[in-house]
Scaffold this motif. Structure first.
Motif, short mmCIF file in Angstrom:
data_model
loop_
_atom_site.label_atom_id
_atom_site.label_comp_id
_atom_site.label_asym_id
_atom_site.label_seq_id
_atom_site.Cartn_x
_atom_site.Cartn_y
_atom_site.Cartn_z
N GLN A 73 0.83 -1.21 0.00
CA GLN A 73 0.00 0.00 0.00
C GLN A 73 0.87 1.26 0.00
OE1 GLN A 73 -4.01 -0.09 2.16
NE2 GLN A 73 -2.81 -1.51 3.35
N HIS A 74 1.93 1.24 0.77
CA HIS A 74 2.79 2.43 0.83
C HIS A 74 3.57 2.61 -0.47
CE1 HIS A 74 1.94 3.38 5.01
NE2 HIS A 74 1.99 2.08 5.26
N TRP A 75 3.97 1.52 -1.09
CA TRP A 75 4.66 1.65 -2.37
C TRP A 75 3.71 2.10 -3.47
CZ3 TRP A 75 9.53 1.74 -4.24
CH2 TRP A 75 10.54 1.52 -3.32
N SER A 76 2.44 1.79 -3.34
CA SER A 76 1.46 2.30 -4.30
C SER A 76 1.31 3.81 -4.15
CB SER A 76 0.12 1.61 -4.08
OG SER A 76 0.22 0.22 -4.30
N VAL A 77 1.31 4.29 -2.90
CA VAL A 77 1.28 5.74 -2.68
C VAL A 77 2.53 6.38 -3.26
CG1 VAL A 77 1.24 7.55 -0.93
CG2 VAL A 77 -0.18 5.51 -0.63
N LEU A 78 3.68 5.77 -3.00
CA LEU A 78 4.94 6.30 -3.52
C LEU A 78 4.93 6.37 -5.04
CD1 LEU A 78 8.48 5.53 -2.29
CD2 LEU A 78 7.98 5.08 -4.67
N ILE B 32 13.04 6.87 -3.93
CA ILE B 32 13.46 6.28 -5.21
C ILE B 32 14.89 6.69 -5.54
CG2 ILE B 32 12.98 6.28 -7.68
CD1 ILE B 32 11.02 4.70 -5.98
N LEU B 33 15.23 7.93 -5.28
CA LEU B 33 16.59 8.40 -5.53
C LEU B 33 17.58 7.62 -4.66
CD1 LEU B 33 18.53 10.54 -6.79
CD2 LEU B 33 18.02 11.98 -4.80
N LEU C 80 28.10 -2.96 -2.81
CA LEU C 80 27.96 -4.33 -3.26
C LEU C 80 26.91 -5.06 -2.43
CD1 LEU C 80 31.72 -5.28 -3.76
CD2 LEU C 80 30.06 -4.67 -5.53
N ALA C 81 26.86 -4.72 -1.14
CA ALA C 81 25.87 -5.35 -0.28
C ALA C 81 24.49 -4.82 -0.61
CB ALA C 81 26.20 -5.07 1.19
N LYS C 82 23.48 -5.58 -0.23
CA LYS C 82 22.11 -5.20 -0.57
C LYS C 82 21.60 -4.13 0.38
CE LYS C 82 20.80 -9.64 -2.58
NZ LYS C 82 19.87 -10.78 -2.53
N PRO C 83 21.24 -2.96 -0.14
CA PRO C 83 20.65 -1.93 0.70
C PRO C 83 19.15 -2.18 0.85
CG PRO C 83 20.88 -1.10 -1.52
CD PRO C 83 21.44 -2.51 -1.53
N ALA C 84 18.51 -1.32 1.62
CA ALA C 84 17.06 -1.45 1.81
C ALA C 84 16.47 -0.07 1.99
CB ALA C 84 16.74 -2.34 3.02
N VAL C 85 15.30 0.12 1.42
CA VAL C 85 14.55 1.37 1.57
C VAL C 85 13.18 1.00 2.12
CG1 VAL C 85 13.58 3.38 0.42
CG2 VAL C 85 15.79 2.46 -0.33
N ILE C 86 12.88 1.51 3.30
CA ILE C 86 11.61 1.21 3.98
C ILE C 86 10.81 2.50 4.06
CG2 ILE C 86 10.59 0.49 6.17
CD1 ILE C 86 13.12 -1.29 6.52
N VAL C 87 9.63 2.49 3.48
CA VAL C 87 8.82 3.70 3.42
C VAL C 87 7.50 3.48 4.13
CG1 VAL C 87 9.85 4.56 1.30
CG2 VAL C 87 7.91 3.04 1.16
#
Length: 1756
Positions: free
Chosen positions: A378-383, A432-433, A443-450
Motif C-alpha cells: 500500500q505504501h509503495w502504491s502511494v509512492l 526512489i533516488l 555491493l551489499a544489498k541496501p534497503a529502503v523502507i517507506v
C-alpha cells in the motif's frame, strides 16, 4: 521494565508458536516468483512499473439492464439478495459486497450534459479494477434500451460524417454543427455535444424534437460514410448502440479470456412467451420497443437485441447465465404471479455470486493474505503515484542525496512545511533516488523502507507502525521475525536497538512521512520511540507539519541542523507539473487559459494548489469564453469552489451530508457503509426523491458513484480493519468540510448519532420512520405525512458467523465510542461501550489493550477511569488469556459497586458470563483495586538487597520517574502523568543526576568521566573528562553540574548542555550548590562559605560559620541560602555583595536532624529529624509547626524514624514516610489528613513533584509505589491483604462462612476471615513466643471450632518430639476463646455436626521402637458442657495406620480407627525377643456405649481375601458410608518418625464400600488403584466415587479404575477434588495460576491468575468455595460456579458483596487508617504474660537503646 503482574507470562508456551511462525515469516511456502517479489518489495529495490496493484477487498458488481423492463428484478435483488450477500461476504471472508445499479436515481444533470453513458462505463471499469469477485451482471429482456446521442465524436469521424450529411442536406449539417462544437483542448481533437439547454437556446425548438433529428442525421451520415469505407463498422455500431449494449460489450463481450469472463460475469435473459400478442397493452412499451398502429415490435432493435443475446450466451459458460421464459400478465411483471420466477432468479443470483466470490477469494495468491506484504504494498502504491508527477525540488533532493551518502551524520533528517507543500512527494522521490544511489554505491544489498503515515490503519497507530517496520527490518537483517515483540514497550526497545546497532547487510533508509498523522494513542506524537541518533549505515528521514502536537519542537530539541523546509514551488515548476498532468490526461489549454493559470500561480504555488488548479483546468474546453474560466488564489478557496460546483451538479444536501459523514467517521467510511448511512438519512432521501417514490427507500447507488468520479482524486482509498475506506488525503479538505458543513452544533451531533445507530445495527431489519416534505406530499399526492420503511442495512454483530478463524466487527468496535462521544451521548457511551463487558471483551479479542484503553481516554469520567485502571493492572494476564478478564475485573472493581452504578452493572455482566469464560468467581476483592490513593505498584529488576537509585523530575516529555540498581546499566523509566512505563535507558553504572529542567541525566564513569544523556530518548549526549576522583556531594541546575571528589578537592563545574568542564576549584570542600538562575556558586570549605560568580568564577563573598556546613539549599533569591552544619544547626545565609560577606541567622537546632527540603514555591522549609518534622517559614525564618507524632492510636514500630519527607504541588500538604506508613498533614494547620499503609516492607525514601500531585515511595524490597494525592478522599483498600507476610496455612468452613489463616510472621497468630466480604473478623494468638510456630490449620465441618496445630517451645520438656505430634489448640469460633489445648497430640477429630470432638494424645513414646507408644483418646461433647471428656485408652503395642475418624449416622456415633498391633515373641527364660507378629484391624467403637467395640478385617468382610490383605486407609462419604482401601499381600507396615506407619508401595490396592452402622459390605472394587499410588496422600470426592493421587492420577471408584493422568504440572499437595470429583482445582507449578480441570479428560476449563505467587489452596465442604493463600498476605476467596443451572441466581446473587447496600459512613478517613494500622492483619496482641526469654530480650534491647541515647547526648 516489569510490572509485578508480568510474572504471569509463560515464555515456554510462546516458544513453539514462534518456531512455527518463522517458516511463514520467511515465505518458504511461496513459489520462487512470489518470493522474489517479496524480497524486492521489502528491500525497496523494485521498479515502479513492477509494483503490483493493491489487493482488492470488496466485491463490487455492476448491474446492467434497461431502465423500465427489469425494475421488478432489480427491486427483488435489492430487497432480498443484496443484504444476504453483504452478510455472507463479510462473515465468511471479511470483505464487503456492493451492487452498483446505475438505473436508480439518474439525475437531470446527467441527461443535461449527456454524461450518463460515460458515467456508467466509468463505474463499470472501476468495478472491474477493484472487485475481488464477480464484477458484471447483465439483465437482458425484450427491450433493447435507450440509444443515446454520442456525447463526443473524434474529429476525423465527425468531419467525415458531416461532409456526407452536407452533401445531402446542408441544413442538417448546419444543425449538426450547432449542436457539436470542436474542442481542441483534447488530444486528439473531438467534437462535443453541447448541453440540452444550450442547444435549445440555439435552435429554439424542444430538446426532444432536436434529439430525434440529431439521431437521424448521425445515422444517415454514418451509414453513408460506412458504405464509403470512411469509418469502421465498430464505430458505427457504437454510435447507434444502446447504453445497455455499451455496458455488455465492456463487461462481457469485449473481455478476451474465457476464464476472466466465467469468473466475473453473469447474464440473465428473460422472455415473455406471449408478449407479441399483447403489444396493444399500455404496459407493453415498458418491456419492448413498439412501433406503428397496429403496434408491432421494432424490427431493428429486435435484431440488435437478438444479436446481443446470442453473443452473450456464446461468451459465457452455462453456469453463468439463466434463461427464463415466463407468461405475460396484464401489468407486465406481477410480484405475486411471477413470484416463482423472481425467487428462482434471486436464488440463482445469490448462489452464483457466492460461488464466484469463493472461487476468486481462494484463487488469490497466498501472498495477498500476508499482512506485512499488504502493508508495504500500500505504501509503495502511494509512492508510485506521488513520483509520477514529481517536478523540480533539485536543491532539496541534493540535500537528501548528500545526507544518504554522508558518513558523518548520525541523526535523522527532518522535512517540514505546511500541509500541501509537497513533503510527501519529496520523500517519495527521495526514496526512489536513495534506492538508485545505494544500489550503485554498494555491493551489499541496501534497503529502503517507506511509510506514509495515516494512509493505512497500521501506519496511524505508533504500535502498529513500529510492529510492521520492525518486521520489515527483521526481514532485511535476516533476523527471526518471530522475535519481534508485540507489546508497545518492547517494540520501542527492539526498534531502537535495530537502528542503533545497524546490523544490516547494507545501508538502510527508513522514510516516515507525516509524523503529525500519528494518533495520540500511546503518546506516539511525543516521539520517545524515535532515536535521536542511529548507526552509520542507517538513515532516517521524517516529515511533519509545524505546530501540531509540538512535534517539530521536539525534533528541534533533539536534532541539530538536519532540517529541510519545503518552500513553495517556483512558478515554472508549477507550470511544468500542470503540463505533465495535462499530457497524462491527453489534454491541453489555449493561450488565454494558460494566462489565467499563470496569473493564479502568482498568488500561491503550493503543490496542492497546483493539483486543484489542474482539476479545474482539465474541465475547460477550447470554445469556452474567457470569463467562464476563473481561478481562486488560495487552497481553501479552491476547495470551496470545487464543493460549490459539486453542490450544483449533485445536490447540496447530498454533497454536504456525504462529505460530512466521510469526514466525521473515525477512520473514514467504505462505499457501502456510506451508502447505508446515507440511506438512513431522511433529509438526504427527501432531497433526492422529490419527483418519484422509490420501491425501496434507499440511496440510489449511482449518486455516490457519480460524485466520487468528480472528487476521487482527493479521496484516499485505504485499508481500515480489512475494509477499503475513503478518507481525505489532505488536511485542508477536512478543514473546509468542517468549516462549510460541520460548524453548526446540531448537525455534528446528528451526523455522529446516525453513524452510531448504523454501527449498532439499530435499523437492521427494522423499519425507520420518516416524514414527507410538503413538496413531496403535493407533487406525489401523499395524504399521510408520516411513513416508515426498511432501509436494508446489515446487522452489526460483534462477531461475524465466520467459518474457521473468527472475524470481529472491528469497524463497529472502533467507530461507536467515537461517535457516541461526539454526539454527546455520554451515558450511552458508558452503558454500551466503556462499562459493558461484552464490548470490552470483544474489543480486547479483536484489537489490543492499548486500543481499548484509547477509548477510555476519550472521556474524563471517574467510573471509566477506574475501569481503565483495572484494565491496565491486568494487562499482562490478558495477553495470555483474555478469558481471565471476568475475574480480573470483578476482583478489582467489587469495592466500587456500592458507589458506582455502571461499575455494578459491569460486575453483574461479568458474573453472567463467568461460567463460560472462567468459572472461578471472586467473592470479594482479590486483586489490587483502582481508585484508591495507591495508583500502581511496579517492581524494579534488582535483587532485594541491591541499592536502587530513584529520581522524579519534570522533563520536556512529561514527569519522569527513573529507577536503576546502582551496579546495573538498565534504567527503568515511567511517565507519571499518564501512569505508563516508558522505554528503558541504557546508562553507566552508578547514581543518576537529572538536571533541574529534566533535559539531561548525568552519571560518572571510571571515576574520571561525566557522561551526559538526554532524557527524551536516553541517547548519550556527551562525555567530559575531569581527570580523576570519586564524585561526592553532586548538585545540579538546569545547565550546570557541580561536584566534589572523595579527596575533598573541588568543586568541579561542568556545563552539561555543551559538555565542557567550565572550572575546577582546588578547595578542600565539603558541599556546594548552584543558584536558581545559575549566576552564583556557593561552596563550603572547612567553616567558611564562599560565593563565586558564574561563569567568570570570580569570588564575590565569604563568610564564617559556627561549624562545617554539610548541606546547602538555594532559593529564588540568588543571594539567599539555607545551610545546615555538622552540629545540626540550620542557618539562613544572606550574602551582601557590598560588604563581600553574609548575614547569618540561626533558625533551629536539633541533634537528631537528618536533612531539610525547600517547598516547591520556596515559601516553606521542612526539616526532617528522626521522629519529628519541623515546618519553617522561609520568609520569616521562624518555626511554624512541629509535627512530632503520628496520629494517635496508630500502630507504628516504636523504634522507627522518618525516612523521608516532602511537599505536594502548591505546598498544600506535607507527606512523610515512617516505617511502612505514609503520613499526610495539612501544611497550613498541621492537621493530620491520612495515614496510608504502603506495604509490609519499610519505606526507604519518598519523592514528590512540583507539577504532579503524586508521591512515589521506594520500599526496602525494591518495590515502587505511586500514590495519587488527588485520591486521598477515597477509602479503597489497595489489595485485600488479610495477613502480614506469607500465608502458610488455610482452613475454611463454607457452612459458617468463616476461614482461618496464618502467616510466617512472629509471634504466631491466626486471622479469622469472613468468606462473604473478605474482611478480617478478628485475630487470636496461638502463642506469644516467637520461637513457636503453626504447622497446620483445620476447621470443624460446621465451622464452630477450629484447630491450630503447632509446636510450642514452652511445652518442649522431652528431648525429642516426633514430627507427627503437635500442640493443638482447639478454638471456639463463636465464643472467641480457647476450648482446649492438647499437648503432644496426634489427631483432632470432629463428627459431621461437631457434637463430638476427639483428641488423640501421646502418653508415652519410644523414638527407636513404635511398640512402646501409648495413646489416650479424649472424647468431648461440647453441647453437654457439664460432662467431663471421656478417655479411651488405646491398647499397648498399637499404632494408627491412618488418621481415624468419628463416624455419625443418625444416633449411631463411633470412633473408627485402623490399628496395627504387635505381639512380641520372647524367650520365656532369657526374655530375649525372638520375633514379632503383626496384626491389622479396623476398630469401630460405639461412643454411646464404650464397651461396644467391633473389629473388622479384610478377611472378615471378604471371604475371597487373603490373610495378608490389610486395610491401609479409611474415608467417610457424604452418604454415611466408609470407603476402605486395602493392600494385598502385605505383612506389616513400617514406621516413620515423620509420617507414622507407611503402606508399602508397589502392592496391589483394592477397595470396599462398607456400611458400619449395619455392618454390611455394599460393594467390592478390586484393583481400583495402581500399585505405585501412595494411599495416604490421595484425595477423595465427597461420595468417594473419584480418587485423585498425589501424582494427579484419576481413579473412578468402580470397575473402570484408572481414568487418566492429568498432564498439567501442579504444586505438590495443592490439587483438590471438587463437585464430587467432576473437577480438579490446583495451583500450577509456578504457583501463579489457579487451574480448574475436568477429571474425566484432564482439560483445563478455567484459569485464574494470582498476580504474585500462591502458597496454599483449600476447598470448603460445599465443594464450591475455594481459598487461595498468597505470599503477599492475600487470601483469595473464590466460588466455583460450573455445573449449575443458574449460577447468578443460585450462588452469586447470595454473596454479600453482590447484595450489600452502601451504609452511611460516620468515621473519618484518618480514623479508618488508624483502625487499620491498629489491627493490622497478622498482628495479635496476646494478654498472656511473656515468658523468661521474651523478658530477657526486652531488657537487652532497652539497655542498648539507652546506651545509644546517652552517646547521642554526649555528642550534643
Amino acid at each position: 521494565m516489569r510490572y509485578e503482574t508480568d510474572d504471569d507470562v509463560d515464555d515456554e508456551a510462546l516458544q513453539t508458536q514462534k518456531q512455527e511462525k518463522e517458516g511463514v515469516y520467511r515465505y518458504t511456502h511461496l513459489n520462487d516468483e512470489d518470493r522474489t517479489l517479496v524480497n524486492q518489495l521489502f528491500r525497496g529495490c523494485i521498479e515502479l512499473e513492477e509494483v503490483p496493484d493493491v489487493r482488492a477487498n470488496i466485491v463490487k458488481v455492476f448491474i446492467s439492464s434497461t431502465f423500465t423492463d427489469m425494475e421488478a428484478e432489480r427491486n427483488a435483488l435489492a430487497e432480498h439478495v443484496y443484504p444476504r450477500l453483504r452478510e455472507s461476504c463479510r462473515d465468511k471472508y471479511g470483505i464487503d459486497f456492493q451492487a452498483i445499479d446505475m438505473r436508480w436515481g439518474v439525475p437531470i444533470e446527467a441527461s443535461e450534459d449527456h454524461s450518463a453513458t460515460d458515467l456508467c462505463l466509468a463505474e463499470l471499469h472501476h468495478c472491474q479494477s477493484s472487485s475481488v469477485g464477480p464484477n458484471f451482471v447483465a439483465f437482458i429482456g425484450q427491450r433493447y434500451g435507450y440509444i443515446p446521442i454520442p456525447a463526443s465524436i473524434l474529429r476525423a469521424e465527425y468531419e467525415v460524417i458531416e461532409s456526407h450529411v452536407r452533401k445531402t442536406s446542408p441544413a442538417d449539417a448546419d444543425l449538426l454543427n450547432k449542436c457539436f462544437l470542436k474542442d481542441q483542448n483534447v488530444h486528439p481533437n473531438l467534437f462535443r455535444l453541447q448541453t440540452c439547454s444550450y442547444i435549445t437556446g440555439k435552435i429554439r425548438k424542444p430538446w426532444k424534437e432536436t434529439e430525434v433529428n440529431i439521431k437521424r442525421i448521425l445515422r444517415s451520415g454514418g451509414q453513408s460514410a460506412l458504405e464509403a469505407n470512411e469509418i469502421s463498422r465498430a464505430f458505427f455500431r457504437q454510435m447507434k448502440a444502446s447504453v445497455t449494449e455499451h455496458e455488455i460489450y465492456e463487461g462481457l463481450i469485449g473481455i478476451n479470456r474465457q476464464k476472466d469472463r466465467d469468473n466475473n460475469a453473469i447474464v440473465y435473459i428473460r422472455d415473455f412467451q406471449d408478449l407479441h400478442r399483447n403489444l396493444h397493452n399500455k404496459k407493453a412499451n415498458r418491456y419492448v420497443e413498439v412501433i406503428g398502429n397496429p403496434p408491432e415490435m421494432n424490427p431493428e432493435t429486435k435484431s440488435l437485441l437478438d444479436d446481443l443475446k446470442a453473443k452473450s450466451k456464446e461468451k459465457l459458460s452455462s453456469n453463468n447465465y439463466l434463461n427464463s421464459s415466463i407468461s405475460w400478465k396484464e401489468s407486465g411483471i406481477d410480484p405475486k404471479f411471477h413470484a416463482p420466477y423472481l425467487q428462482r432468479m434471486c436464488n440463482h443470483f445469490e448462489r452464483t455470486v457466492n460461488k464466484l466470490v469463493e472461487r476468486n477469494v481462494f484463487s488469490r495468491r497466498k501472498l495477498d493474505d500476508d499482512s506485512l506484504y499488504h502493508e508495504v504494498l500500500q505504501h509503495w502504491s502511494v509512492l508510485k503515484g506521488r513520483c509520477e508527477t514529481f517536478v523540480g525540488r533539485e536543491d532539496e533532493l541534493t540535500v537528501i542525496q548528500n545526507y544518504i551518502l554522508s558518513s558523518q551524520s548520525s541523526q535523522p533528517l527532518v522535512v517540514f512545511g505546511p500541509s500541501g507543500s509537497g513533503k510527501t512527494s519529496l520523500l517519495a522521490k527521495g526514496a526512489i533516488l536513495a534506492n538508485g544511489i545505494l544500489t550503485q554505491e554498494e555491493l551489499a544489498k541496501p534497503a529502503v523502507i517507506v511509510r506514509f503515515l495515516g494512509t493505512t490503519p497500521d501506519s496511524s497507530s505508533i504500535q502498529q507502525l513500529l510492529y510492521s517496520v520492525c518486521h520489515q527490518l527483521a526481514f532485511v537483517a535476516n533476523r527471526n521475525r518471530s522475535d519481534v515483540p508485540e507489546d508497545f514497550l518492547s517494540l520501542k526497545v527492539y526498534f531502537r536497538n535495530l537502528v542503533l546497532e545497524g546490523d544490516f547487510t547494507g545501508r538502510v533508509l527508513i522514510v516516515l512521512d507525516a509524523l503529525n498523522q500519528l494518533s495520540t494513542n500511546q503518546n506516539g506524537h511525543k516521539l520517545d520511540w524515535l532515536p535521536a541518533r542511529h548507526a552509520t549505515n542507517v538513515r532516517i528521514i521524517v516529515s511533519t507539519i509545524p505546530f501540531k502536537f509540538k512535534i517539530l519542537d521536539r525534533l528541534m530539541n533533539r536534532i541539530h541542523n538536519n532540517f529541510i523546509h519545503t518552500e513553495p514551488l517556483p512558478t515554472k515548476d508549477c507550470e511544468d507539473i500542470v503540463k505533465i498532468l495535462l499530457d497524462r490526461s491527453e489534454r491541453k489549454l489555449t493561450y488565454e487559459q494558460w494566462k489565467t493559470i499563470r496569473k493564479s500561480f502568482q498568488s500561491c504555488t503550493l503543490p496542492l494548489f497546483v493539483t486543484l488548479t489542474f482539476e479545474e483546468a482539465k474541465r475547460w474546453h477550447s470554445y469556452d469564453q474567457s470569463h467562464e474560466n476563473v481561478l481562486t488564489t488560495t487552497v481553501e478557496s479552491c476547495i470551496h469552489t470545487l464543493f460549490e460546483r459539486l453542490e450544483k451538479k449533485h445536490g447540496k444536501m447530498f454533497v454536504a451530508k456525504a462529505l460530512s459523514y466521510i469526514t466525521a467517521a473515525r477512520d473514514g467510511l467504505s462505499e457501502s457503509e456510506l451508502e447505508d448511512i446515507l440511506s438512513l438519512d431522511d433529509e438526504v432521501l427527501n432531497s433526492i426523491f422529490v419527483m418519484w417514490l422509490p420501491p425501496i427507500r434507499r440511496l440510489p447507488p449511482s449518486l455516490w458513484s457519480r460524485l466520487q468520479l468528480d472528487i476521487g482524486n482527493f479521496l484516499l482509498e485505504r485499508d481500515a480493519d480489512g475494509t477499503v475506506v475513503l478518507s481525505w488525503f489532505h488536511q485542508q479538505f477536512v478543514n473546509v468540510v468542517t468549516e462549510r458543513y460541520l460548524e453548526e452544533y446540531l448537525p455534528v451531533i446528528e451526523i455522529h448519532r446516525l453513524i452510531e445507530q448504523y454501527y449498532m445495527g439499530m435499523w437492521a431489519g427494522v423499519k425507520k420512520h420518516f416524514t414527507y416534505t410538503k413538496q413531496q406530499m403535493s407533487r406525489l399526492d401523499i395524504r399521510d405525512e408520516h411513513g416508515s420503511a426498511l432501509r436494508h442495512v446489515p446487522k452489526q454483530p460483534m462477531l461475524f458467523n465466520s467459518e474457521g478463524v473468527p472475524r470481529y466487527n472491528v469497524r463497529k468496535l472502533k467507530q461507536v465510542p467515537y461517535s457516541l462521544l461526539h454526539s454527546r451521548q455520554l451515558s450511552r457511551l458508558k452503558g454500551i461501550c466503556l462499562c459493558n463487558y461484552e464490548w470490552i471483551y470483544y474489543k480486547m479479542k479483536a484489537t489490543s489493550l492499548q486500543t481499548l484503553l484509547a477509548d477510555y481516554a476519550l472521556i474524563d469520567d471517574k467510573e471509566c477511569n477506574l475501569i481503565a485502571d483495572a484494565l491496565r493492572m491486568t494487562g499482562s494476564v490478558l495477553s495470555i488469556d483474555v478469558h481471565a478478564l471476568v475475574p480480573e475485573l470483578t476482583g478489582r472493581l467489587l469495592p466500587h459497586t456500592s458507589k458506582y452504578a455502571y461499575i455494578k452493572q459491569l460486575v453483574g455482566q461479568c458474573d453472567l458470563v463467568a461460567r463460560y469464560h472462567c468459572p472461578l468467581v471472586p467473592n470479594c476483592q482479590i486483586y489490587t483495586a483502582p481508585g484508591g490513593p495507591l495508583q500502581f505498584e511496579c517492581e524494579i529488576n534488582a535483587k532485594p538487597t541491591a541499592r536502587v537509585e530513584v529520581d522524579v523530575f519534570q522533563s520536556p516529555v512529561g514527569v519522569l520517574m527513573t529507577a536503576k540498581p546502582f551496579y546495573n546499566t538498565n534504567v527503568q523509566v515511567w511517565e507519571l502523568s499518564q501512569a505508563e512505563p516508558r522505554q528503558d535507558f541504557k546508562m553507566n553504572v552508578g547514581k543518576l543526576y537529572p538536571s533541574k529542567d529534566g533535559r539531561y541525566i548525568s552519571t560518572f564513569k571510571n571515576n574520571r568521566f561525566v557522561l551526559v544523556y538526554k532524557t527524551d530518548g536516553g541517547e548519550l549526549h556527551g562525555e567530559i573528562d575531569y581527570e580523576y576522583g570519586v564524585a561526592n556531594s553532586v548538585t545540579t541546575s538546569k545547565r550546570l553540574l557541580a561536584f566534589i571528589t572523595d579527596r575533598g578537592i573541588g568543586p568541579y563545574v561542568v556545563d552539561v548542555k555543551d559538555c565542557v568542564l567550565l572550572h575546577k576549584f582546588s578547595y578542600n570542600c565539603s558541599t556546594c550548590v548552584i543558584s536558581a538562575n545559575e549566576s552564583f556558586l556557593v561552596l563550603s570549605s572547612q567553616k567558611h562559605l564562599f560565593l563565586y560568580e558564574i561563569p567568570l568564577m570570580e569570588r564575590k563573598c565569604v563568610t564564617r560559620m559556627s561549624d562545617e556546613v554539610k548541606l546547602i539549599r538555594s532559593t529564588k533569591d540568588e543571594l539567599k541560602y539555607f545551610a545546615m552544619t555538622q552540629s545540626n544547626l540550620l542557618y539562613s545565609v544572606h550574602f551582601d555583595l557590598g560588604i563581600k560577606g553574609a548575614i547569618l541567622n540561626d533558625i533551629i537546632s536539633d541533634f537528631d536532624i537528618k536533612d531539610f527540603v525547600m517547598s516547591h514555591a520556596q515559601n516553606l522549609i521542612l526539616v526532617r529529624a528522626a521522629r519529628c518534622l519541623y515546618l519553617i517559614d522561609a520568609h520569616e525564618e521562624t518555626l511554624k509547626l512541629r509535627l512530632q507524632k503520628m496520629p494517635e492510636g496508630a500502630f507504628v514500630e516504636t523504634m522507627s524514624t522518618f525516612s523521608a519527607a516532602g511537599f505536594t504541588p502548591n505546598d498544600e500538604m506535607i507527606v512523610a514516610s515512617r516505617y511502612t506508613y505514609i503520613a499526610v498533614w495539612d501544611s497550613r494547620s498541621g492537621e493530620p489528613l491520612r495515614l496510608l499503609l504502603a506495604s509490609v516492607s519499610p519505606i526507604i525514601k519518598i519523592f514528590t513533584c512540583d507539577t504532579l500531585n503524586k508521591t512515589i515511595a521506594l520500599l526496602k524490597n525494591n518495590m515502587l509505589q505511586v500514590w495519587d494525592m488527588n485520591n486521598l478522599g477515597a477509602d479503597v483498600q489497595h489489595a485485600n491483604k488479610v495477613v502480614r507476610g506469607r500465608v502458610l496455612h488455610l482452613a475454611l468452613s463454607s457452612t459458617s462462612r468463616k476461614a482461618i489463616c496464618s502467616s510466617d510472621r512472629l509471634p504466631p497468630a491466626v486471622t479469622v476471615v469472613d468468606l462473604g466480604s473478605g474482611d478480617v473478623h478478628h485475630v487470636f494468638p496461638y502463642s506469644p513466643e516467637r520461637e513457636d510456630k503453626i504447622i497446620k490449620l483445620e476447621m470443624s465441618p460446621t465451622g464452630k471450632y477450629c484447630v491450630v496445630r503447632g509446636k510450642q517451645s514452652s511445652h518442649a520438656t522431652a528431648p525429642i518430639l516426633w514430627s507427627i505430634l503437635s500442640d493443638d489448640l482447639i478454638y471456639d469460633m463463636s465464643l472467641q476463646e480457647t476450648f482446649h489445648l492438647a499437648i503432644n497430640n496426634r489427631y483432632v477429630l470432629f463428627d459431621r455436626s461437631s457434637s463430638y470432638i476427639a483428641c488423640v494424645q501421646a502418653l508415652s513414646y519410644v523414638p527407636c521402637d513404635w511398640i512402646g507408644n501409648s495413646y489416650v483418646v479424649k472424647i468431648f461433647q461440647p453441647d453437654h458442657f457439664y460432662k467431663k471428656p471421656t478417655e479411651l485408652t488405646i491398647p499397648s503395642n498399637t499404632e494408627f495406620v491412618c488418621k481415624p475418624l468419628i463416624f455419625s449416622s443418625g444416633k449411631y456415633h463411633a470412633f473408627v480407627a485402623l490399628y496395627q498391633t504387635c505381639k512380641v515373641i520372647s524367650d520365656p527364660i532369657s526374655r530375649i525377643e525372638r520375633g514379632r507378629v503383626f496384626e491389622s484391624r479396623l476398630s469401630l467403637l460405639n461412643l454411646s456405649s464404650t464397651s461396644s467395640e467391633r473389629n473388622v478385617t479384610v478377611k472378615s468382610l471378604l471371604r475371597t481375601a487373603d490373610e495378608k490383605d490389610k486395610f491401609v486407609d479409611i474415608r467417610a462419604t457424604l452418604s454415611n458410608k466408609l470407603v476402605l482401601i486395602y493392600a494385598k499381600n502385605t505383612d506389616y507396615f513400617q514406621f516413620d518418625n515423620k509420617c507414622g506407619l507407611m503402606c508399602p508401595l508397589n502392592v496391589e490396592k483394592c477397595a470396599i464400600l462398607y456400611d458400619p452402622k449395619t455392618d454390611f459390605l455394599l460393594r467390592h472394587l478390586p484393583f481400583i488403584l495402581t500399585p505405585s499410588v501412595n494411599v495416604s496422600s490421595c484425595a477423595y470426592s465427597k461420595h468417594g466415587s473419584i480418587i485423585l493421587s498425589d501424582q494427579l492420577e484419576v481413579f473412578r471408584n468402580s470397575t473402570k479404575g484408572f481414568i487418566l493422568k492429568v498432564p498439567t504440572e501442579v504444586i505438590d499437595g495443592s490439587a483438590k477434588l471438587v463437585l464430587d470429583g467432576q473437577y480438579i482445582v490446583a495451583l500450577c507449578k509456578t504457583g501463579k495460576i489457579v487451574l480448574v480441570m475436568r477429571s474425566s479428560d484432564g482439560e483445563t476449563v478455567g484459569k485464574l491468575f494470582i498476580h504474585g505467587q500462591a502458597s496454599c489452596l483449600e476447598v470448603g465442604e460445599d465443594d464450591r468455595t475455594i481459598l487461595v493463600g498468597c505470599n503477599d498476605g492475600r487470601v483469595m476467596i473464590l466460588t466455583l460456579i460450573i455445573e449449575c443451572e443458574d449460577p447468578v441466581k443460585d450462588i452469586i446473587s447470595k454473596l454479600p458483596t453482590r447484595t450489600s447496600k452502601p451504609m452511611a459512613d460516620t468515621l473519618k478517613l484518618l480514623d479508618r487508617d488508624v483502625i487499620k494500622s491498629k489491627y493490622q492483619p497478622g498482628i495479635a496482641r496476646s494478654k498472656k504474660a511473656p515468658n523468661f526469654k521474651t523478658i530477657c530480650k526486652a531488657v537487652t534491647m532497652t539497655q542498648k537503646a539507652a546506651k545509644i541515647q546517652s552517646q547521642a547526648c554526649s555528642i550534643q
